[in-house]
Design an enzyme around this catalytic site. Structure first.
Site, PDB file in Angstrom:
ATOM      1  NE  ARG A 199      -8.693   2.159   7.898  1.00 21.04           N
ATOM      2  CZ  ARG A 199      -8.225   3.226   7.261  1.00 21.04           C
ATOM      3  NH1 ARG A 199      -9.016   3.916   6.483  1.00 21.04           N
ATOM      4  NH2 ARG A 199      -6.991   3.592   7.400  1.00 21.04           N
ATOM      5  CE1 TYR A 224      -3.899   2.248   0.599  1.00 19.13           C
ATOM      6  CE2 TYR A 224      -2.626   3.184   2.404  1.00 19.13           C
ATOM      7  CZ  TYR A 224      -3.716   3.229   1.555  1.00 19.13           C
ATOM      8  OH  TYR A 224      -4.618   4.263   1.656  1.00 19.13           O
TER       9      TYR A 224
HETATM   10  P1  NAD Z   1     -12.625   1.851   0.063  1.00 17.15           P
HETATM   11  O1  NAD Z   1     -11.969   0.533   0.122  1.00 17.15           O
HETATM   12  O2  NAD Z   1     -13.952   2.008   0.722  1.00 17.15           O
HETATM   13  O3  NAD Z   1     -12.769   2.344  -1.438  1.00 17.15           O
HETATM   14  C1  NAD Z   1     -11.908   1.962  -2.466  1.00 17.15           C
HETATM   15  C2  NAD Z   1     -12.770   1.612  -3.673  1.00 17.15           C
HETATM   16  O4  NAD Z   1     -11.919   1.271  -4.764  1.00 17.15           O
HETATM   17  C3  NAD Z   1     -13.684   0.420  -3.429  1.00 17.15           C
HETATM   18  O5  NAD Z   1     -14.984   0.722  -3.871  1.00 17.15           O
HETATM   19  C4  NAD Z   1     -13.053  -0.694  -4.268  1.00 17.15           C
HETATM   20  O6  NAD Z   1     -13.985  -1.659  -4.694  1.00 17.15           O
HETATM   21  C5  NAD Z   1     -12.437   0.102  -5.397  1.00 17.15           C
HETATM   22  N1  NAD Z   1     -11.303  -0.571  -6.052  1.00 17.15           N
HETATM   23  C6  NAD Z   1     -10.242  -1.178  -5.468  1.00 17.15           C
HETATM   24  N2  NAD Z   1      -9.403  -1.641  -6.414  1.00 17.15           N
HETATM   25  C7  NAD Z   1      -9.936  -1.303  -7.619  1.00 17.15           C
HETATM   26  C8  NAD Z   1      -9.535  -1.499  -8.953  1.00 17.15           C
HETATM   27  N3  NAD Z   1      -8.406  -2.139  -9.275  1.00 17.15           N
HETATM   28  N4  NAD Z   1     -10.330  -1.017  -9.943  1.00 17.15           N
HETATM   29  C9  NAD Z   1     -11.501  -0.397  -9.669  1.00 17.15           C
HETATM   30  N5  NAD Z   1     -11.918  -0.175  -8.393  1.00 17.15           N
HETATM   31  C10 NAD Z   1     -11.151  -0.629  -7.393  1.00 17.15           C
HETATM   32  O7  NAD Z   1     -11.583   2.915   0.650  1.00 17.15           O
HETATM   33  P2  NAD Z   1     -11.768   4.458   0.988  1.00 17.15           P
HETATM   34  O8  NAD Z   1     -11.556   4.608   2.437  1.00 17.15           O
HETATM   35  O9  NAD Z   1     -12.985   4.993   0.364  1.00 17.15           O
HETATM   36  O10 NAD Z   1     -10.488   5.044   0.244  1.00 17.15           O
HETATM   37  C11 NAD Z   1     -10.573   5.680  -1.023  1.00 17.15           C
HETATM   38  C12 NAD Z   1      -9.195   6.168  -1.427  1.00 17.15           C
HETATM   39  O11 NAD Z   1      -8.710   7.108  -0.470  1.00 17.15           O
HETATM   40  C13 NAD Z   1      -8.155   5.057  -1.525  1.00 17.15           C
HETATM   41  O12 NAD Z   1      -7.333   5.293  -2.639  1.00 17.15           O
HETATM   42  C14 NAD Z   1      -7.363   5.203  -0.251  1.00 17.15           C
HETATM   43  O13 NAD Z   1      -6.041   4.767  -0.404  1.00 17.15           O
HETATM   44  C15 NAD Z   1      -7.444   6.708  -0.001  1.00 17.15           C
HETATM   45  N6  NAD Z   1      -7.293   7.020   1.432  1.00 17.15           N
HETATM   46  C16 NAD Z   1      -8.283   6.724   2.326  1.00 17.15           C
HETATM   47  C17 NAD Z   1      -8.094   6.988   3.676  1.00 17.15           C
HETATM   48  C18 NAD Z   1      -9.158   6.692   4.719  1.00 17.15           C
HETATM   49  O14 NAD Z   1      -8.904   6.914   5.912  1.00 17.15           O
HETATM   50  N7  NAD Z   1     -10.326   6.224   4.357  1.00 17.15           N
HETATM   51  C19 NAD Z   1      -6.881   7.556   4.116  1.00 17.15           C
HETATM   52  C20 NAD Z   1      -5.899   7.824   3.163  1.00 17.15           C
HETATM   53  C21 NAD Z   1      -6.112   7.571   1.830  1.00 17.15           C
HETATM   54  N1  UDP Z   2      -6.237  -0.661  16.122  1.00 15.83           N
HETATM   55  C1  UDP Z   2      -6.583  -1.214  17.347  1.00 15.83           C
HETATM   56  N2  UDP Z   2      -7.650  -2.052  17.393  1.00 15.83           N
HETATM   57  C2  UDP Z   2      -8.404  -2.362  16.320  1.00 15.83           C
HETATM   58  C3  UDP Z   2      -8.060  -1.798  15.063  1.00 15.83           C
HETATM   59  C4  UDP Z   2      -6.969  -0.957  14.991  1.00 15.83           C
HETATM   60  O1  UDP Z   2      -5.937  -0.939  18.364  1.00 15.83           O
HETATM   61  O2  UDP Z   2      -9.376  -3.144  16.472  1.00 15.83           O
HETATM   62  C5  UDP Z   2      -5.085   0.270  16.045  1.00 15.83           C
HETATM   63  C6  UDP Z   2      -4.070  -0.069  14.972  1.00 15.83           C
HETATM   64  O3  UDP Z   2      -3.106  -0.999  15.447  1.00 15.83           O
HETATM   65  C7  UDP Z   2      -3.474   1.299  14.703  1.00 15.83           C
HETATM   66  C8  UDP Z   2      -4.645   2.260  14.918  1.00 15.83           C
HETATM   67  O4  UDP Z   2      -5.589   1.540  15.700  1.00 15.83           O
HETATM   68  O5  UDP Z   2      -2.473   1.607  15.657  1.00 15.83           O
HETATM   69  C9  UDP Z   2      -5.304   2.711  13.618  1.00 15.83           C
HETATM   70  O6  UDP Z   2      -5.568   1.558  12.842  1.00 15.83           O
HETATM   71  P1  UDP Z   2      -6.348   1.620  11.462  1.00 15.83           P
HETATM   72  O7  UDP Z   2      -6.282   0.250  10.870  1.00 15.83           O
HETATM   73  O8  UDP Z   2      -7.679   2.213  11.680  1.00 15.83           O
HETATM   74  O9  UDP Z   2      -5.537   2.650  10.564  1.00 15.83           O
HETATM   75  P2  UDP Z   2      -3.980   2.835  10.195  1.00 15.83           P
HETATM   76  O10 UDP Z   2      -3.139   1.924  11.035  1.00 15.83           O
HETATM   77  O11 UDP Z   2      -3.903   2.510   8.754  1.00 15.83           O
HETATM   78  O12 UDP Z   2      -3.726   4.255  10.514  1.00 15.83           O
END
Ligand code: NAD
Ligand code: UDP
Length: 317
Positions: A190, A149
């Site tokens: 998460r 990732y």
């Molecule tokens: P999510 O998993 O809910 O959404 C991702 C979407 O992309 C899904 O609908 C999935 O089916 C689709 N997808 C995955 N691979 C694909 C492919 N090869 N072709 C077409 N579709 C595909 O995640 P999200 O939380 O909505 O995240 C959206 C974007 O934002 C991602 O790129 C993620 O890396 C970025 N992002 C999210 C967060 C967060 O906290 N949610 C933080 C940082 C970055």
């Molecule tokens: N985490 C936790 N318990 C859970 C899920 C996550 O303690 O059931 C912790 C995880 O180890 C991390 C933080 O919460 O330190 C955030 O995790 P998340 O997967 O939400 O996001 P990311 O690590 O990608 O920031």
């Protein structure tokens, strides 16, 4: 008076958590939206309410394969975002960020379209500086379980900048920090979704490690506002720009707050910390404040209440 200019906008990953909120917002503004998704982690349920809208179009497609459509703007969000999901098929995760970006950048080049990349705070890895600003290059393990990732997203940023330098493409890179809200996937593992579901079911709350690690959580509505502002910056603005909420909490504090807000009888238990789990994370958003005049408005408590409400409905508790 300026007339509203209707745009054709492609949102990859449009059926996901963030993508579905973005589709909704852009449709409300009167744009034509193509929501592309392969439903790897997304769901039609997230965009079901938009399907009857004449400005909304759904496209089942994997961005690892080329695509030919006519668009003015592309928001590239396709990529699984939660550690459980992106580690399930790590090779596909890297392909989505790298091959997928090449395909979407190629499309943007052919169409002379503006393209936005949903990058991530994970490009900073387990950071040595705190809070993280955009000039920090990060500390990422290239061979660990999170690398598919983190390195995939870093390579995507490289590709975006090379298309900008080599082909004068209009690119926008936003580094998104942890975001939460309604339509998070209930099984994405998460922290916010896990703790809310565990609390609502009065099950043990699973803290990984000692719970002293920190994160900063942005409510989805604030994030979507920032995404649109970034896309609408002047053509030669590329980013990267951090978007997130700088209010920082330990995971322990999050657990206690969620137990309190759900009136739960859950107990906290401790489990081992996943590999390469960053110790602290908090965005420096000075650049976003200055450049797009943005800062988050929704407090953690208000955002959690809305998210709890969502999970109560889908779990029917
Ligand atoms: P999510 O998993 O809910 O959404 C991702 C979407 O992309 C899904 O609908 C999935 O089916 C689709 N997808 C995955 N691979 C694909 C492919 N090869 N072709 C077409 N579709 C595909 O995640 P999200 O939380 O909505 O995240 C959206 C974007 O934002 C991602 O790129 C993620 O890396 C970025 N992002 C999210 C967060 C967060 O906290 N949610 C933080 C940082 C970055
Ligand atoms: N985490 C936790 N318990 C859970 C899920 C996550 O303690 O059931 C912790 C995880 O180890 C991390 C933080 O919460 O330190 C955030 O995790 P998340 O997967 O939400 O996001 P990311 O690590 O990608 O920031």
């Amino acid at each position: 008076m300026t007339l509203f200019e209707k745009k054709r906008i492609l949102i990859t990953g449009g059926a996901g958590f963030l993508g579905s909120h973005l589709c909704e917002k852009l449709i409300k503004q009167g744009n034509d939206v193509i929501c592309l998704d392969n439903y790897y982690t997304g769901s039609k349920n997230n965009i079901y309410h938009l399907m009857s809208n004449e400005n909304f179009e759904l496209l089942r497609h994997d961005i690892c394969f080329p695509l030919y459509v006519e668009v003015d703007e592309i928001y590239n969000l396709a990529c699984p975002a939660s550690p459980i999901h992106y580690q399930y098929d790590p090779v596909q995760t890297t392909k989505t960020s790298v091959n997928g970006s090449i395909n979407m950048l190629g499309l943007a080049k052919r169409q002379n379209a503006k393209i936005f990349q949903a990058s991530t705070s994970e490009v900073y890895g387990d950071p040595e500086i705190h809070p993280q600003n955009e000039s920090y290059w990060g500390r990422v393990n290239p061979i660990g379980r999170r690398s598919c990732y983190d390195e995939g997203k870093r390579c995507a940023e490289t590709l975006f900048f090379d298309y900008y330098r080599q082909h004068k493409l209009k690119i926008k890179i936003a580094r998104i920090f942890n975001t939460y809200g309604p339509r998070m996937h209930p099984n994405d593992g998460r922290v916010i979704s896990n703790f809310i579901i565990q609390s609502l079911k009065n099950k043990d709350i699973t803290i990984y490690g000692d719970g002293k690690q920190t994160r900063s959580f942005c409510f989805v509505d604030d994030l979507i506002t920032a995404m649109l502002l970034v896309m609408n910056t002047e053509d030669d603005f590329t980013g990267p720009i951090n978007i997130g909420n700088p209010d920082e909490f330990t995971i322990q504090e999050i657990a206690k707050k969620i137990i309190e807000l759900t009136n739960s009888r859950s107990k906290i238990i401790y489990k081992s910390l996943p590999e390469d789990d960053p110790q602290q994370r908090k965005p420096d958003i000075s650049f976003a404040k200055e450049k797009i005049n943005w800062e988050p408005k929704v407090s953690l408590v208000n955002g959690l209440k809305k998210t709890i409400n969502f999970f109560e409905k889908i779990l029917k508790v």
